[in-house]
Design a protein around this motif. Structure first.
Motif, short mmCIF file in Angstrom:
data_model
loop_
_atom_site.label_atom_id
_atom_site.label_comp_id
_atom_site.label_asym_id
_atom_site.label_seq_id
_atom_site.Cartn_x
_atom_site.Cartn_y
_atom_site.Cartn_z
N VAL A 1 31.67 28.55 22.23
CA VAL A 1 32.47 29.27 23.23
C VAL A 1 33.10 30.51 22.63
O VAL A 1 32.98 31.60 23.21
CB VAL A 1 33.52 28.33 23.87
N PRO A 2 33.78 30.45 21.49
CA PRO A 2 34.34 31.69 20.91
C PRO A 2 33.27 32.73 20.57
O PRO A 2 33.50 33.93 20.75
CB PRO A 2 35.07 31.21 19.66
N ARG B 1 30.39 33.19 22.12
CA ARG B 1 29.95 33.78 23.39
C ARG B 1 31.01 34.74 23.94
O ARG B 1 30.69 35.80 24.46
CB ARG B 1 29.64 32.68 24.38
N ASN C 1 34.27 38.90 29.85
CA ASN C 1 34.84 37.56 29.99
C ASN C 1 35.87 37.50 31.10
O ASN C 1 36.04 36.48 31.74
CB ASN C 1 35.55 37.14 28.70
N VAL D 1 30.77 22.79 20.44
CA VAL D 1 30.74 23.68 21.60
C VAL D 1 32.06 24.41 21.74
O VAL D 1 32.10 25.63 21.92
CB VAL D 1 30.40 22.89 22.88
N ARG D 2 33.16 23.69 21.67
CA ARG D 2 34.48 24.30 21.89
C ARG D 2 34.93 25.19 20.75
O ARG D 2 35.61 26.18 20.95
CB ARG D 2 35.52 23.22 22.12
N CYS D 3 34.58 24.83 19.54
CA CYS D 3 35.09 25.58 18.38
C CYS D 3 34.15 26.67 17.90
O CYS D 3 34.60 27.61 17.24
CB CYS D 3 35.37 24.62 17.23
N ASP E 1 29.62 16.85 19.19
CA ASP E 1 28.97 17.81 20.07
C ASP E 1 30.00 18.65 20.82
O ASP E 1 29.89 19.88 20.88
CB ASP E 1 28.07 17.06 21.07
N ALA E 2 31.04 18.04 21.38
CA ALA E 2 32.09 18.76 22.10
C ALA E 2 32.86 19.67 21.15
O ALA E 2 33.23 20.79 21.51
CB ALA E 2 33.03 17.78 22.77
N THR E 3 33.09 19.22 19.94
CA THR E 3 33.80 20.03 18.95
C THR E 3 33.01 21.27 18.60
O THR E 3 33.56 22.37 18.52
CB THR E 3 34.08 19.20 17.68
#
Length: 68
Positions: free
Chosen positions: A13-14, A16, A24, A8-10, A4-6
């Motif tokens: 986030v990019p 968005r 930003n 979101v981060r990979c 889940d964290a992977t």
């Protein structure tokens, strides 16, 4: 949980950040006034140091390396 964290981060986030563009990096003026100014490369430090006479710099260097 790690997956889940992977995701979101990979991915999220990019994606968005790409959709927001320059928004930003928006910083409200009032917040910019209260945040400390941090110089990674120390440009302000070197400007201030170069304005000090050489004799004063030498005395300061000797005082900081002198043993009691």
């Amino acid at each position: 949980m790690i997956l889940d964290a992977t995701v979101v981060r990979c991915l999220l986030v990019p994606a968005r950040m790409a959709s927001l563009g320059k928004a930003n990096w928006y910083l409200p003026r009032w917040l910019g006034k209260i945040l400390p100014r941090i110089s990674i490369e120390g440009e302000e430090y070197f400007k201030a140091r170069d304005q000090i006479p050489a004799a004063t710099q030498l005395e300061a260097r000797e005082a900081s390396t002198a043993r009691p």
